[in-house]
Design a protein around this motif. Sequence first.
Motif, PDB file in Angstrom:
ATOM      1  N   ALA A 459       0.847  -1.208   0.000  1.00 31.31           N
ATOM      2  CA  ALA A 459       0.000   0.000   0.000  1.00 31.31           C
ATOM      3  C   ALA A 459       0.873   1.245   0.000  1.00 31.31           C
ATOM      4  CB  ALA A 459      -0.891   0.001   1.243  1.00 31.31           C
ATOM      5  N   CYS A 460       0.544   2.191  -0.865  1.00 31.25           N
ATOM      6  CA  CYS A 460       1.344   3.429  -0.905  1.00 31.25           C
ATOM      7  C   CYS A 460       0.999   4.267   0.331  1.00 31.25           C
ATOM      8  CB  CYS A 460       1.119   4.200  -2.195  1.00 31.25           C
ATOM      9  SG  CYS A 460      -0.161   5.433  -2.114  1.00 31.25           S
ATOM     10  N   ASN A 461       2.013   4.964   0.801  1.00 26.42           N
ATOM     11  CA  ASN A 461       1.899   5.712   2.050  1.00 26.42           C
ATOM     12  C   ASN A 461       0.766   6.739   2.051  1.00 26.42           C
ATOM     13  OD1 ASN A 461       3.080   6.734   4.623  1.00 26.42           O
ATOM     14  ND2 ASN A 461       3.394   8.552   3.386  1.00 26.42           N
ATOM     15  N   TRP A 462       0.616   7.440   0.917  1.00 29.81           N
ATOM     16  CA  TRP A 462      -0.228   8.631   0.910  1.00 29.81           C
ATOM     17  C   TRP A 462      -1.709   8.345   0.730  1.00 29.81           C
ATOM     18  CZ3 TRP A 462       2.464  12.368   2.820  1.00 29.81           C
ATOM     19  CH2 TRP A 462       3.848  12.355   2.641  1.00 29.81           C
ATOM     20  N   CYS A 463      -2.015   7.304  -0.020  1.00 28.11           N
ATOM     21  CA  CYS A 463      -3.439   7.061  -0.288  1.00 28.11           C
ATOM     22  C   CYS A 463      -3.910   5.751   0.313  1.00 28.11           C
ATOM     23  CB  CYS A 463      -3.708   7.090  -1.792  1.00 28.11           C
ATOM     24  SG  CYS A 463      -3.836   8.785  -2.398  1.00 28.11           S
ATOM     25  N   THR A 487       4.810   1.209   1.255  1.00 27.98           N
ATOM     26  CA  THR A 487       5.891   1.817   0.454  1.00 27.98           C
ATOM     27  C   THR A 487       5.486   3.277   0.273  1.00 27.98           C
ATOM     28  OG1 THR A 487       4.757   1.206  -1.593  1.00 27.98           O
ATOM     29  CG2 THR A 487       6.487  -0.283  -0.816  1.00 27.98           C
ATOM     30  N   MET A 488       6.429   4.143  -0.050  1.00 25.43           N
ATOM     31  CA  MET A 488       6.046   5.553  -0.188  1.00 25.43           C
ATOM     32  C   MET A 488       5.092   5.743  -1.358  1.00 25.43           C
ATOM     33  SD  MET A 488       7.196   6.951   2.361  1.00 25.43           S
ATOM     34  CE  MET A 488       6.883   8.677   2.139  1.00 25.43           C
ATOM     35  N   CYS A 489       5.326   4.987  -2.417  1.00 24.40           N
ATOM     36  CA  CYS A 489       4.477   5.100  -3.612  1.00 24.40           C
ATOM     37  C   CYS A 489       4.311   3.692  -4.179  1.00 24.40           C
ATOM     38  CB  CYS A 489       5.177   5.995  -4.625  1.00 24.40           C
ATOM     39  SG  CYS A 489       4.342   6.091  -6.217  1.00 24.40           S
ATOM     40  N   SER A 490       3.215   3.471  -4.879  1.00 25.95           N
ATOM     41  CA  SER A 490       3.054   2.146  -5.489  1.00 25.95           C
ATOM     42  C   SER A 490       4.132   1.923  -6.542  1.00 25.95           C
ATOM     43  CB  SER A 490       1.669   2.035  -6.132  1.00 25.95           C
ATOM     44  OG  SER A 490       1.557   2.938  -7.205  1.00 25.95           O
ATOM     45  N   GLY A 491       4.725   3.024  -7.025  1.00 27.09           N
ATOM     46  CA  GLY A 491       5.814   2.913  -8.002  1.00 27.09           C
ATOM     47  C   GLY A 491       7.020   2.171  -7.448  1.00 27.09           C
ATOM     48  N   SER A 512      -1.617  -1.594  -4.214  1.00 25.38           N
ATOM     49  CA  SER A 512      -2.604  -0.507  -4.225  1.00 25.38           C
ATOM     50  C   SER A 512      -1.908   0.836  -4.061  1.00 25.38           C
ATOM     51  CB  SER A 512      -3.642  -0.719  -3.125  1.00 25.38           C
ATOM     52  OG  SER A 512      -3.022  -0.652  -1.882  1.00 25.38           O
ATOM     53  N   GLY A 513      -2.509   1.823  -4.673  1.00 20.35           N
ATOM     54  CA  GLY A 513      -1.922   3.165  -4.627  1.00 20.35           C
ATOM     55  C   GLY A 513      -2.979   4.214  -4.875  1.00 20.35           C
ATOM     56  N   CYS A 514      -2.508   5.425  -5.106  1.00 23.93           N
ATOM     57  CA  CYS A 514      -3.426   6.533  -5.349  1.00 23.93           C
ATOM     58  C   CYS A 514      -4.053   6.371  -6.729  1.00 23.93           C
ATOM     59  CB  CYS A 514      -2.670   7.856  -5.338  1.00 23.93           C
ATOM     60  SG  CYS A 514      -1.555   8.037  -3.955  1.00 23.93           S
ATOM     61  N   HIS A 515      -5.204   6.945  -6.892  1.00 25.84           N
ATOM     62  CA  HIS A 515      -5.856   6.900  -8.204  1.00 25.84           C
ATOM     63  C   HIS A 515      -4.943   7.560  -9.234  1.00 25.84           C
ATOM     64  CE1 HIS A 515      -9.872   5.492  -7.065  1.00 25.84           C
ATOM     65  NE2 HIS A 515      -9.622   6.080  -5.911  1.00 25.84           N
ATOM     66  N   ASP A 518      -3.648  11.151  -9.167  1.00 23.54           N
ATOM     67  CA  ASP A 518      -3.539  11.620  -7.774  1.00 23.54           C
ATOM     68  C   ASP A 518      -2.235  11.203  -7.109  1.00 23.54           C
ATOM     69  OD1 ASP A 518      -5.964  12.765  -7.918  1.00 23.54           O
ATOM     70  OD2 ASP A 518      -7.047  11.276  -6.748  1.00 23.54           O
ATOM     71  N   CYS A 519      -1.381  10.523  -7.852  1.00 28.85           N
ATOM     72  CA  CYS A 519      -0.130  10.037  -7.247  1.00 28.85           C
ATOM     73  C   CYS A 519       0.645  11.226  -6.685  1.00 28.85           C
ATOM     74  CB  CYS A 519       0.704   9.315  -8.302  1.00 28.85           C
ATOM     75  SG  CYS A 519       2.303   8.797  -7.700  1.00 28.85           S
ATOM     76  N   HIS A 520       1.187  11.058  -5.501  1.00 31.62           N
ATOM     77  CA  HIS A 520       1.902  12.160  -4.862  1.00 31.62           C
ATOM     78  C   HIS A 520       3.290  12.358  -5.450  1.00 31.62           C
ATOM     79  CE1 HIS A 520      -0.886  12.987  -1.398  1.00 31.62           C
ATOM     80  NE2 HIS A 520      -1.484  12.119  -2.185  1.00 31.62           N
ATOM     81  N   TYR A 521       3.647  11.544  -6.372  1.00 32.12           N
ATOM     82  CA  TYR A 521       4.936  11.671  -7.059  1.00 32.12           C
ATOM     83  C   TYR A 521       4.654  11.854  -8.556  1.00 32.12           C
ATOM     84  CZ  TYR A 521       6.435  10.051  -2.541  1.00 32.12           C
ATOM     85  OH  TYR A 521       6.630   9.937  -1.186  1.00 32.12           O
ATOM     86  N   ILE A 522       3.886  12.865  -8.848  1.00 34.52           N
ATOM     87  CA  ILE A 522       3.495  13.257 -10.210  1.00 34.52           C
ATOM     88  C   ILE A 522       2.772  12.109 -10.916  1.00 34.52           C
ATOM     89  CG2 ILE A 522       4.249  14.329 -12.384  1.00 34.52           C
ATOM     90  CD1 ILE A 522       6.467  15.703 -10.832  1.00 34.52           C
ATOM     91  N   ALA A 524       4.098   8.701 -11.027  1.00 36.53           N
ATOM     92  CA  ALA A 524       4.847   7.465 -10.782  1.00 36.53           C
ATOM     93  C   ALA A 524       3.945   6.234 -10.876  1.00 36.53           C
ATOM     94  CB  ALA A 524       5.527   7.531  -9.412  1.00 36.53           C
ATOM     95  N   ASN A 525       2.662   6.378 -10.524  1.00 35.10           N
ATOM     96  CA  ASN A 525       1.805   5.179 -10.547  1.00 35.10           C
ATOM     97  C   ASN A 525       1.454   4.713 -11.961  1.00 35.10           C
ATOM     98  OD1 ASN A 525       0.036   7.256 -10.951  1.00 35.10           O
ATOM     99  ND2 ASN A 525      -1.420   6.669  -9.376  1.00 35.10           N
ATOM    100  N   HIS A 526       1.783   5.526 -12.963  1.00 33.70           N
ATOM    101  CA  HIS A 526       1.635   5.034 -14.344  1.00 33.70           C
ATOM    102  C   HIS A 526       2.603   3.868 -14.562  1.00 33.70           C
ATOM    103  CE1 HIS A 526      -1.092   7.838 -16.246  1.00 33.70           C
ATOM    104  NE2 HIS A 526      -0.557   8.780 -15.500  1.00 33.70           N
TER     105      HIS A 526
HETATM  106 FE1  FES Z   1       0.281   6.766  -3.980  1.00 31.58          FE
HETATM  107 FE2  FES Z   1       2.204   7.189  -5.870  1.00 31.58          FE
HETATM  108  S1  FES Z   1       1.964   8.108  -3.957  1.00 31.58           S
HETATM  109  S2  FES Z   1       0.626   5.753  -5.841  1.00 31.58           S
END
Ligand code: FES
Length: 599
Positions: A459-463, A487-491, A512-515, A518-522, A524-526
């Motif tokens: 799970a990503c930290n932010w979402c 993890t900080m990001c799903s990336g 799982s991560g942010c929609h 909405d990724c907090h790292y621009i 990265a979840n792509h």
């Molecule tokens: Fe949540 Fe990138 S910070 S998917």
Amino acid sequence: MADAGRHPNITLHTMSEVNGVSGYVGNFNVKIVKRSRYVDEKACTSCGECAKVCPVVFPDEFNMGLSSRKAIYIPFPQAVPSAYVINMNECMGRGCSKCLDACDKKCIHFHMSDEEIQIKVGSIVVATGLDPYDPREMDEYGYTRFENVITSLELERLINAGGPTKGELIRPKDRKHPQSIGFIQCVGSRSKRKGGQYCSNICCMNTIKNSLVLKEHDPDMEIMVFYTDIRAFGKGFEDLYTRSRSLGVQYVRGLPGSVEEMSDGSMRVAVENTATGRIEFHDLDMLVLSIGMKPSSSTRKIQEMLGLQLTSDGFFLEAHPKLQPVDAATRGVFYAGCAEGPKDIKESVTQGSAAAARAIRLMHKGLVTTEPITSMVIAEHCKSCGKCAEVCPYNAITVDVKKKTPAVVNSAACAGCGTCAAECAFGAIVMNHFTDDQILSQVDTLLAQKAGEKILTFACNWCSYAGADFAGISRLQYPANVRLIRTMCSGRVDEKFIWHAFENGAPVVLVSGCHIGDCHYIDANHWTEKRIARVHKKMEKKGIRSERLQLAWISAAEGVRFARVMNEMEELRRTVTRDEIEETVRLLKGKEDHENTDG
Ligand code: FES
């Protein structure tokens, strides 16, 4: 604006365009092209003698083309600096030279040329403003076909005391004083067909304000406002709306379907009044289109230069809508005004002040502290393939692919998403505090006992992790066998983590991560999405049911969704038999090189 021009700590670069930005927080290098004004701005006293003799006449952009200006002109009365400028595309040049003779101060110089300047700055505030919507696209309203159909911006100039008619409202066609006037709201806003789907925020109040000004000019004027709904949600706005209605302004719920010009120049408006369900026809002397806002035309260029994100509407996306509303995802970059979305003056000033305060807070120490969660390159493992630089959303990694020099991470620019580490096929990048070893150990521990009963979730930290928290504090029930790895990001979720989980007997794995968006790292979840698709293909190739690996976007506010996804995962887990798990373990462990790693 005049204060800004006089402030000792503010340097105004007027007529200038940012052409390139490099560097990172605290150390941005900005390339600026300063267009030549052909007039010495320090020497010019704006006496206006030059403009008096200039024979070239062009429409005045500031007055929306409702008046004219010369080829040498001051863009608008309050312009800073208060100096004339020559539009060389319009000027007749040396062949005329009348302005040169008229200028006593000798401050006109035709030989001036554009200048390129470079400056170093610690932080950047993006305040690119907006562009007004061009209503010609909505032909049904007849803008430019009918002279008496004008935009709200043109009306602003017509009723302004400093405008082309000194504040007197006249019909453009016959210069008569109109007795009735209609406003059509949401022109270019809240439309799926034309303009933007978003609400432009200011148009309702702008019309209400204009209706009050017009009533002040002429209390007997008939004013009709055609609207879908009136949004008067700011402080004191409802009072203005009530006042406007009490002065006799008629609000008709419904947007006109067509506008026709009558022989006397008046406009016949056909509208379905959705409050009564009747088709109505209104003859009005003049029609004003309440136009919406579009993102500034410079948005794309700035976005590419600074590596920023845009919303689906084309405005800049803030780092967090509630907690960091003026911050960009790129550290050291802030937003002010309509760059980030449609706003009125008050909101723009509030946001501008907030952006300035955020920038000062960051810069005043003289030193920028960075998070320790950044990536690091192990030079001897690096093959200089350039993949890490390609996936980094912050351009924080440089690698010379031709010279084969190892990648270098700029830790001030690195935001710590970990996508580079997850995509590096050679294990050459270490993500500090979220290293491969640390995450693999967590997988080992969580699956050490009764692995077949666990739902392993990255799970990503932010979402998603926050979504789990939200589900928890909301006392929502979800299966007790869910095991989370943050993890900080799903990336950051490397293929090898997933394979390792299956190799250790995980029946299902969820990433799982942010929609998306909405990724907090621009963005990265792509890369997460692409990676999961890649692993799915590999699983199928190996004969492992690909649905055992799931990807779900869960935001911090979606506690209910988190619980639901976990219940679905539990249902999925129950379909995975012991034999299936053992077969997967045998398959993955049985191969020396089972392509578990990337590539
Ligand atoms: Fe949540 Fe990138 S910070 S998917």
